[in-house]
Structure formats: C-alpha cells, structure tokens
Design a protein around this motif. Sequence first.
Motif, PDB file in Angstrom:
ATOM      1  N   ILE A   3       0.858  -1.178   0.000  1.00 25.56           N
ATOM      2  CA  ILE A   3       0.000   0.000   0.000  1.00 25.56           C
ATOM      3  C   ILE A   3       0.896   1.229   0.000  1.00 25.56           C
ATOM      4  CG2 ILE A   3      -1.947  -1.141   1.118  1.00 25.56           C
ATOM      5  CD1 ILE A   3      -1.092   0.110   3.749  1.00 25.56           C
ATOM      6  N   ALA A   4       0.419   2.299  -0.625  1.00 27.35           N
ATOM      7  CA  ALA A   4       1.256   3.483  -0.780  1.00 27.35           C
ATOM      8  C   ALA A   4       0.415   4.740  -0.719  1.00 27.35           C
ATOM      9  CB  ALA A   4       2.004   3.424  -2.113  1.00 27.35           C
ATOM     10  N   THR A   5       1.088   5.840  -0.449  1.00 23.56           N
ATOM     11  CA  THR A   5       0.448   7.152  -0.457  1.00 23.56           C
ATOM     12  C   THR A   5       1.322   8.120  -1.228  1.00 23.56           C
ATOM     13  OG1 THR A   5      -0.472   8.926   0.918  1.00 23.56           O
ATOM     14  CG2 THR A   5       1.501   7.840   1.754  1.00 23.56           C
ATOM     15  N   TRP A   6       0.662   9.041  -1.942  1.00 22.94           N
ATOM     16  CA  TRP A   6       1.408  10.022  -2.744  1.00 22.94           C
ATOM     17  C   TRP A   6       0.537  11.260  -2.960  1.00 22.94           C
ATOM     18  CZ3 TRP A   6       3.438   8.963  -8.398  1.00 22.94           C
ATOM     19  CH2 TRP A   6       4.355   9.958  -8.762  1.00 22.94           C
ATOM     20  N   ASN A   7       1.000  12.381  -2.486  1.00 20.66           N
ATOM     21  CA  ASN A   7       0.384  13.664  -2.827  1.00 20.66           C
ATOM     22  C   ASN A   7       0.946  14.066  -4.188  1.00 20.66           C
ATOM     23  OD1 ASN A   7      -0.041  16.453  -3.237  1.00 20.66           O
ATOM     24  ND2 ASN A   7      -0.266  16.816  -1.048  1.00 20.66           N
ATOM     25  N   VAL A   8       0.111  13.966  -5.227  1.00 17.89           N
ATOM     26  CA  VAL A   8       0.592  14.198  -6.590  1.00 17.89           C
ATOM     27  C   VAL A   8       0.536  15.664  -6.998  1.00 17.89           C
ATOM     28  CG1 VAL A   8       0.173  11.879  -7.448  1.00 17.89           C
ATOM     29  CG2 VAL A   8      -1.689  13.568  -7.504  1.00 17.89           C
ATOM     30  N   ASN A   9      -0.120  16.512  -6.171  1.00 17.73           N
ATOM     31  CA  ASN A   9      -0.160  17.947  -6.454  1.00 17.73           C
ATOM     32  C   ASN A   9      -0.643  18.215  -7.883  1.00 17.73           C
ATOM     33  OD1 ASN A   9       0.086  20.688  -6.091  1.00 17.73           O
ATOM     34  ND2 ASN A   9       2.308  20.730  -6.341  1.00 17.73           N
ATOM     35  N   SER A  10      -1.816  17.704  -8.196  1.00 21.42           N
ATOM     36  CA  SER A  10      -2.533  17.816  -9.479  1.00 21.42           C
ATOM     37  C   SER A  10      -2.404  16.535 -10.292  1.00 21.42           C
ATOM     38  CB  SER A  10      -2.067  18.996 -10.333  1.00 21.42           C
ATOM     39  OG  SER A  10      -2.730  18.967 -11.585  1.00 21.42           O
ATOM     40  N   LEU A  11      -3.484  15.766 -10.280  1.00 23.29           N
ATOM     41  CA  LEU A  11      -3.499  14.521 -11.051  1.00 23.29           C
ATOM     42  C   LEU A  11      -3.550  14.808 -12.546  1.00 23.29           C
ATOM     43  CD1 LEU A  11      -3.500  11.465 -10.951  1.00 23.29           C
ATOM     44  CD2 LEU A  11      -5.997  11.523 -10.768  1.00 23.29           C
ATOM     45  N   LYS A  12      -4.147  15.924 -12.929  1.00 24.68           N
ATOM     46  CA  LYS A  12      -4.180  16.288 -14.348  1.00 24.68           C
ATOM     47  C   LYS A  12      -2.770  16.475 -14.879  1.00 24.68           C
ATOM     48  CE  LYS A  12      -5.867  19.794 -17.595  1.00 24.68           C
ATOM     49  NZ  LYS A  12      -6.652  21.055 -17.742  1.00 24.68           N
ATOM     50  N   ILE A  13      -1.951  17.190 -14.135  1.00 23.22           N
ATOM     51  CA  ILE A  13      -0.584  17.454 -14.576  1.00 23.22           C
ATOM     52  C   ILE A  13       0.271  16.196 -14.484  1.00 23.22           C
ATOM     53  CG2 ILE A  13       1.532  18.730 -13.999  1.00 23.22           C
ATOM     54  CD1 ILE A  13      -0.255  21.064 -13.145  1.00 23.22           C
ATOM     55  N   ARG A  14       0.001  15.374 -13.469  1.00 24.28           N
ATOM     56  CA  ARG A  14       0.912  14.266 -13.190  1.00 24.28           C
ATOM     57  C   ARG A  14       0.272  12.890 -13.393  1.00 24.28           C
ATOM     58  NH1 ARG A  14       1.922  18.566  -9.970  1.00 24.28           N
ATOM     59  NH2 ARG A  14       3.877  19.515 -10.647  1.00 24.28           N
ATOM     60  N   LEU A  15      -0.720  12.821 -14.263  1.00 21.73           N
ATOM     61  CA  LEU A  15      -1.335  11.523 -14.548  1.00 21.73           C
ATOM     62  C   LEU A  15      -0.315  10.556 -15.128  1.00 21.73           C
ATOM     63  CD1 LEU A  15      -3.698   9.581 -14.797  1.00 21.73           C
ATOM     64  CD2 LEU A  15      -4.259  10.657 -16.998  1.00 21.73           C
ATOM     65  N   ASN A  16       0.441  10.988 -16.122  1.00 22.52           N
ATOM     66  CA  ASN A  16       1.407  10.086 -16.736  1.00 22.52           C
ATOM     67  C   ASN A  16       2.466   9.645 -15.737  1.00 22.52           C
ATOM     68  OD1 ASN A  16       0.133  10.130 -19.215  1.00 22.52           O
ATOM     69  ND2 ASN A  16       1.376  11.803 -20.017  1.00 22.52           N
ATOM     70  N   PHE A  42     -12.020  13.387 -13.495  1.00 20.69           N
ATOM     71  CA  PHE A  42     -11.140  12.320 -13.004  1.00 20.69           C
ATOM     72  C   PHE A  42     -10.838  11.344 -14.146  1.00 20.69           C
ATOM     73  CE2 PHE A  42      -9.989   8.354 -10.954  1.00 20.69           C
ATOM     74  CZ  PHE A  42      -9.156   8.774  -9.933  1.00 20.69           C
ATOM     75  N   PRO A  43      -9.563  10.991 -14.361  1.00 21.32           N
ATOM     76  CA  PRO A  43      -9.177  10.164 -15.520  1.00 21.32           C
ATOM     77  C   PRO A  43      -9.436   8.672 -15.278  1.00 21.32           C
ATOM     78  CG  PRO A  43      -7.238  10.740 -14.256  1.00 21.32           C
ATOM     79  CD  PRO A  43      -8.395  11.468 -13.608  1.00 21.32           C
ATOM     80  N   LEU A  44     -10.689   8.334 -15.055  1.00 28.07           N
ATOM     81  CA  LEU A  44     -11.029   6.967 -14.685  1.00 28.07           C
ATOM     82  C   LEU A  44     -10.657   5.964 -15.772  1.00 28.07           C
ATOM     83  CD1 LEU A  44     -12.292   5.099 -12.597  1.00 28.07           C
ATOM     84  CD2 LEU A  44     -14.538   5.558 -13.630  1.00 28.07           C
ATOM     85  N   ALA A  45     -10.892   6.308 -17.035  1.00 32.33           N
ATOM     86  CA  ALA A  45     -10.606   5.365 -18.118  1.00 32.33           C
ATOM     87  C   ALA A  45      -9.121   5.013 -18.155  1.00 32.33           C
ATOM     88  CB  ALA A  45     -11.037   5.963 -19.452  1.00 32.33           C
ATOM     89  N   ALA A  46      -8.255   6.002 -17.967  1.00 33.78           N
ATOM     90  CA  ALA A  46      -6.814   5.742 -17.989  1.00 33.78           C
ATOM     91  C   ALA A  46      -6.394   4.901 -16.789  1.00 33.78           C
ATOM     92  CB  ALA A  46      -6.048   7.064 -18.007  1.00 33.78           C
ATOM     93  N   ILE A  47      -7.018   5.158 -15.649  1.00 26.35           N
ATOM     94  CA  ILE A  47      -6.714   4.374 -14.447  1.00 26.35           C
ATOM     95  C   ILE A  47      -7.141   2.919 -14.649  1.00 26.35           C
ATOM     96  CG2 ILE A  47      -7.258   4.090 -12.001  1.00 26.35           C
ATOM     97  CD1 ILE A  47      -5.512   6.545 -12.527  1.00 26.35           C
ATOM     98  N   GLU A  48      -8.333   2.731 -15.173  1.00 25.91           N
ATOM     99  CA  GLU A  48      -8.833   1.366 -15.396  1.00 25.91           C
ATOM    100  C   GLU A  48      -8.013   0.638 -16.452  1.00 25.91           C
ATOM    101  OE1 GLU A  48     -13.522   1.870 -14.112  1.00 25.91           O
ATOM    102  OE2 GLU A  48     -12.965   2.052 -16.232  1.00 25.91           O
ATOM    103  N   GLU A  49      -7.573   1.357 -17.473  1.00 26.57           N
ATOM    104  CA  GLU A  49      -6.749   0.735 -18.507  1.00 26.57           C
ATOM    105  C   GLU A  49      -5.428   0.233 -17.919  1.00 26.57           C
ATOM    106  OE1 GLU A  49      -4.800   1.790 -22.893  1.00 26.57           O
ATOM    107  OE2 GLU A  49      -6.233   3.169 -21.956  1.00 26.57           O
ATOM    108  N   ALA A  50      -4.970   0.909 -16.863  1.00 29.61           N
ATOM    109  CA  ALA A  50      -3.741   0.492 -16.186  1.00 29.61           C
ATOM    110  C   ALA A  50      -3.974  -0.674 -15.235  1.00 29.61           C
ATOM    111  CB  ALA A  50      -3.145   1.673 -15.432  1.00 29.61           C
ATOM    112  N   GLY A  51      -5.236  -1.100 -15.093  1.00 29.35           N
ATOM    113  CA  GLY A  51      -5.536  -2.263 -14.272  1.00 29.35           C
ATOM    114  C   GLY A  51      -5.965  -1.949 -12.853  1.00 29.35           C
ATOM    115  N   TYR A  52      -6.427  -0.712 -12.638  1.00 34.95           N
ATOM    116  CA  TYR A  52      -6.813  -0.301 -11.298  1.00 34.95           C
ATOM    117  C   TYR A  52      -8.260   0.170 -11.246  1.00 34.95           C
ATOM    118  CZ  TYR A  52      -2.069  -0.660  -9.532  1.00 34.95           C
ATOM    119  OH  TYR A  52      -0.859  -1.153  -9.126  1.00 34.95           O
ATOM    120  N   HIS A  53      -8.878  -0.111 -10.103  1.00 31.25           N
ATOM    121  CA  HIS A  53     -10.170   0.476  -9.764  1.00 31.25           C
ATOM    122  C   HIS A  53      -9.900   1.795  -9.038  1.00 31.25           C
ATOM    123  CE1 HIS A  53     -12.292  -3.370 -10.594  1.00 31.25           C
ATOM    124  NE2 HIS A  53     -11.149  -3.896 -10.178  1.00 31.25           N
TER     125      HIS A  53
END
Length: 259
Positions: A3-16, A42-53
Amino acid sequence: MKIATWNVNSLKIRLNQTLDWLAANPVDALCLQELKLTDDKFPLAAIEEAGYHAAFTGQKTYNGVAVLSRAPVRDVVRNMPGFDDTHQRLISVTLDSPAGEVRVISAYCPNGQSLDSEKYPYKLAWYAALREHVAAELQRYPRLALLGDFNVAPDDRDVHDPAKWEGQVLVSEPERAALRALIELGLSDAFRLFEQPEKSFSWWDYRQLAFRRNAGLRIDHILLSPPLRDACTACAIDKEPRRNDQPSDHAPVVATLDL
C-alpha cells in the motif's frame, strides 16, 4: 500486499507520472492527495486501462483524494460524517485481502497556513474530527490503514532544520499533539517500525533548490492498526519521482504487509 500514499499535487498534470510509477511499482492500493480536479474530470478510463479500480472525491483547483486499487473497493465513505466541511479531504474504502477485509483511508490533512491564520484552528478541529472518525472505523475494521499527507512532521528528526522551522505550521506542538492523539488510538507509524536513514523526508519545497539540498520534511505517513502493524515487513520513501521533470513536491511512501 503493498500500500502506498502520494500527494501528486494535481493529477491532471501528473497523470502520466502516476501511471508510470504504478507500472514500475504495482502496489495493491495507492492513496492519492491533491487531485485538484472535479469528479467529472477524473481520468477513470486511464486508471482502469492500467488495471486499477478507483474511488475518488474531488473539487476544482484544490484538495481531492482517491484510492486506486487492484481489487474492487466497497463501503466507500467520502469525508467525515457529521463534520461540516466543503473541502474534499478524506475517502475511506474496504479492500479484501487473504487475511480478511482491510479498511484503507486516504487523507489530505489541512496545512494550517500559519499559526495566526484562521486556517490553523480549522486544522486542529479537522484533526479532532478525524480522530473521532478513525476511532469509529477501528471499531468496525480491526485491519485499518490511514495513509496520506498529514501536514505534520512528528518530531524534530523529521525536519531538516528544526531551528529554522520553529514557530511555523507543520511542526508546532499543537499540531504534533493532534497527530499523537490520532496515533494513540492504537496506530503505528509504519516508517518508524524500521531503522531508517537519517534525514529521511517526503516533501521538499520547490524553491531554493530544497530537494537538491535535501531540505525537506517527513509529512506523508502510513499509520497502521495493530494487526497491520504486526504484518508490516517494510516501509520506505521513494524519492525517485521527485527527480522527474515537473514533479510533485511530495514523494510516495510505500509499506509492505504480509497478508
């Protein structure tokens, strides 16, 4: 189970960057903070494509939290019932593990701004409400992990220059007492279960070459209830993403659980 935690400071900027990190570090659950986008973005499609809910709650420009997980989540609770707050700072989900269900909470605790700001008493009140919420959750879920950006450095070894930070938010005694009160529910700081290098930090200001100088603070934490503490075999800060182009100012923290 990782399990992990990460403050990404904008998921739009740091999705990749997030997707790249997950590909290199296929954790079972990743708690994100500071999404800084509304739910419809929220980039749900990209998250799901990566294999995550994903379970998430966001708002425009500020705040926002999520839990990304390999297994489906259930019993999702957004924010804290009974605490009147328009900021999206907390999301709780249940995951299944071989040892049984695990409650995972992603938290983005208030910063407080300064000791004389109106945001400072809000931070302390938020912490008090969080303690009540987690106490209730522990009654129902013995296996509980609270992960996130706590905006508190627990003690001076978590601060690159304690004298320089004296009298500021993130290190004040009332904030540290609020975090201790939360931990005293029976939680353990996973990072401190193991011997760690000196001057281990999870956040570095963008200014004044702070990361290069390792002038940071450890304010991102994984807190574990007793059954998960006993199952924890490792916890580390991954500084590599802080070296990315246009990085978040925070680094991921990862805990390994023998479940």
